[in-house]
Scaffold this active site. Structure first.
Site, mmCIF file in Angstrom:
data_model
loop_
_atom_site.group_PDB
_atom_site.id
_atom_site.type_symbol
_atom_site.label_atom_id
_atom_site.label_comp_id
_atom_site.label_asym_id
_atom_site.label_seq_id
_atom_site.Cartn_x
_atom_site.Cartn_y
_atom_site.Cartn_z
ATOM 1 N N HIS A 124 -1.490 -4.444 4.822
ATOM 2 C CA HIS A 124 -1.628 -3.429 3.776
ATOM 3 C C HIS A 124 -2.790 -2.519 4.201
ATOM 4 C CE1 HIS A 124 -2.803 -1.942 -0.265
ATOM 5 N NE2 HIS A 124 -1.628 -2.363 -0.708
ATOM 6 N N ASP A 201 -6.163 -11.914 3.875
ATOM 7 C CA ASP A 201 -5.815 -11.108 2.707
ATOM 8 C C ASP A 201 -4.826 -11.939 1.897
ATOM 9 O OD1 ASP A 201 -4.542 -9.492 0.899
ATOM 10 O OD2 ASP A 201 -4.235 -7.817 2.276
ATOM 11 N N GLN A 204 -1.097 -11.381 -1.851
ATOM 12 C CA GLN A 204 0.249 -11.867 -2.179
ATOM 13 C C GLN A 204 0.358 -13.386 -2.051
ATOM 14 O OE1 GLN A 204 2.405 -9.899 -3.531
ATOM 15 N NE2 GLN A 204 1.452 -7.942 -3.036
ATOM 16 N N LYS A 227 -2.638 -9.621 -9.766
ATOM 17 C CA LYS A 227 -1.367 -10.034 -9.172
ATOM 18 C C LYS A 227 -1.067 -11.502 -9.484
ATOM 19 C CE LYS A 227 -1.815 -6.838 -5.276
ATOM 20 N NZ LYS A 227 -0.831 -5.778 -5.482
ATOM 21 N N CYS A 365 2.018 1.023 0.820
ATOM 22 C CA CYS A 365 0.678 1.020 1.434
ATOM 23 C C CYS A 365 0.675 0.322 2.788
ATOM 24 C CB CYS A 365 -0.356 0.375 0.521
ATOM 25 S SG CYS A 365 -0.590 1.289 -0.987
HETATM 26 N N1 PLP Z 1 -3.138 -6.611 0.346
HETATM 27 C C1 PLP Z 1 -1.861 -6.803 0.021
HETATM 28 C C2 PLP Z 1 -0.991 -7.629 0.908
HETATM 29 C C3 PLP Z 1 -1.340 -6.217 -1.146
HETATM 30 O O1 PLP Z 1 -0.063 -6.400 -1.463
HETATM 31 C C4 PLP Z 1 -2.197 -5.447 -1.966
HETATM 32 C C5 PLP Z 1 -1.689 -4.773 -3.172
HETATM 33 O O2 PLP Z 1 -0.535 -4.441 -3.261
HETATM 34 C C6 PLP Z 1 -3.539 -5.305 -1.587
HETATM 35 C C7 PLP Z 1 -3.970 -5.896 -0.429
HETATM 36 C C8 PLP Z 1 -4.508 -4.522 -2.415
HETATM 37 O O3 PLP Z 1 -4.750 -5.143 -3.619
HETATM 38 P P1 PLP Z 1 -5.639 -4.450 -4.761
HETATM 39 O O4 PLP Z 1 -5.073 -3.060 -4.943
HETATM 40 O O5 PLP Z 1 -5.459 -5.313 -5.948
HETATM 41 O O6 PLP Z 1 -7.034 -4.399 -4.270
#
Ligand code: PLP
Length: 406
Positions: A124, A201, A204, A227, A365
């Site tokens: 992401h 990260d 998910q 999430k 993203c």
């Molecule tokens: N990393 C992954 C794999 C994601 O799916 C997301 C959000 O969709 C993020 C990071 C970013 O999360 P946040 O916007 O809650 O900081």
């Protein structure tokens, strides 16, 4: 097997009909973007404001003590949820994005110019751009672990990527586009054998899989409350104590200091060193209740339910002409992203919305990943434990009609 119907009464938002004549039953399949919140979380936040609101760690009065106890209790619940050794290894942030930015800003100050950071092609933007910024600032080198055609990482390629100058491997547990679940424990072992730290990260992964940071042995884990049934604006950075201790503060302000003089300051102890300013107390309280809720369902059960829904989805999508699903055929999380011939993903999502089905369309993203698979955008359906097999049917039927009509 988990019965999703049992939980739906806890989520009033799901029980609604959309449209001017209220004839479209909501089918919420955008859980990878954010999940809905159970009543217990909503009520805990209201209760906090009605009974306990105060600033934390400061007020020597009853409300201040109550708010502090609730905030620290939430930290301990999160510690236990991810099986961390110490509660001071749990740092509250705004979310995954801020957690990664914290490490990218702070840890890299211990690096030398020319040191290397390895990222994967399935990240992401939140787990790419902070490293690009750090690399620019400190002359670091970014190396990329490319994704195979089946949407997986070839573990055999990792050894070649990790060299004497590699300091960190930053990768996602579960891809928000491909659904791929990366074998974090195995990858971390390989990285550690080469003296490389690992940041995961977990945006998910943590909401959908049982998490034991001591077993995975990761050095950092970032995730977002929203999430996983918690409120927005609260997230977590888990870090191993010795690393967090060595890292300089990320932001300056109240709470993160022990003493301030006119010519400098002494940073506070963990975790406060990284929590400058008034924290999101209501968010932490809500997240604490959210993890209680998830534990009562069981993360193994949530993952098994994800698998059930996604397998049914993959079978249904296979039968639709022109649909191309990204990612592996099995061993994946509860989401499916796909392109539909020459149709624009936004048109497909807008059609589904007309019938109450909420999905996401776009690049999710992850621009480099979309480019890797030759798509501009995809439609993504993503599930959680409250989604039912009937909802999968409704999604597939409506999608079938969209493909005929558009
Ligand atoms: N990393 C992954 C794999 C994601 O799916 C997301 C959000 O969709 C993020 C990071 C970013 O999360 P946040 O916007 O809650 O900081």
């Amino acid at each position: 097997m988990l019965d999703p119907h049992k939980f739906r009464q806890d989520f009033p938002i799901l029980d609604q009909r959309l449209g001017p004549s209220r004839d479209r039953k909501l089918v919420y399949l955008d859980n990878a973007a954010t999940t809905q919140k159970p009543l217990s979380v909503i009520e805990a936040i209201t209760h906090y404001y009605r009974e306990s609101n105060s600033n934390v760690h400061r007020g020597i009065h009853t409300l201040g003590e109550r708010a502090t106890a609730l905030y620290e209790d939430a930290r301990n619940k999160v510690r236990s949820f991810i099986m961390a050794r110490h509660s001071h290894e749990i740092i509250f942030t705004r979310g995954t994005t801020e957690s990664i930015n914290l490490v990218a800003s702070s840890l890299t100050r211990l690096f030398q110019p020319g040191d290397e950071i390895v990222l994967t092609e399935m990240e992401h933007h939140s787990n790419m751009v902070p490293w690009f910024l750090a690399a620019e600032r400190q002359n670091l080198v970014i190396r990329i672990w490319h994704v195979e055609d089946d949407g997986q990482l070839d573990i055999g390629k990792l050894n070649d990527l990790l060299g004497p100058k590699t300091r960190l491997l930053a990768l996602t547990w579960m891809s928000n586009v491909l659904g791929t679940i990366n074998p974090i424990k195995k990858i971390t072992q390989i990285a550690h054998d080469k003296g490389v730290n690992v940041l995961v990260d977990g945006a998910q992964g943590v909401p959908h899989l049982p998490t034991d940071v001591q077993d995975l042995d990761v050095d950092f884990l970032a995730f977002s409350g929203h999430k996983m049934c918690g409120p927005m604006g609260i997230g977590v950075l888990y870090g191993k104590e010795d690393l967090l201790d060595r890292m300089p503060p990320y932001q300056g302000g109240g709470e993160m200091i022990r003493t301030v003089r006119l010519d400098g300051f002494e940073p506070n102890v963990l975790p406060y060193k990284f929590e400058a300013g008034t924290p999101n107390v209501e968010g932490a309280v809500g997240l604490g209740v959210a993890v209680d809720y998830l534990r009562s369902i069981g993360l193994e059960n949530i993952h098994a339910h994800d698998e059930l829904l996604v397998q049914k989805t993959l079978e249904g999508l296979k039968a639709l002409p022109s649909v191309r699903v990204l990612g592996p055929k099995s061993g994946r999380g509860g989401l499916a992203a796909f392109s539909a011939g020459s149709l624009h993903a936004h048109d497909v999502a807008a059609y589904l919305d007309r019938f109450g089905v909420a999905v996401r369309a776009g690049h999710h993203c992850a621009h480099p990943l979309a480019k890797r698979f030759g798509v501009v955008s995809t439609v993504r359906a993503s599930y959680y434990f409250y989604n039912t097999l009937e909802e999968v049917d409704q999604f597939l039927e409506t999608l079938g009609r969209a493909l005929d009509d558009l």
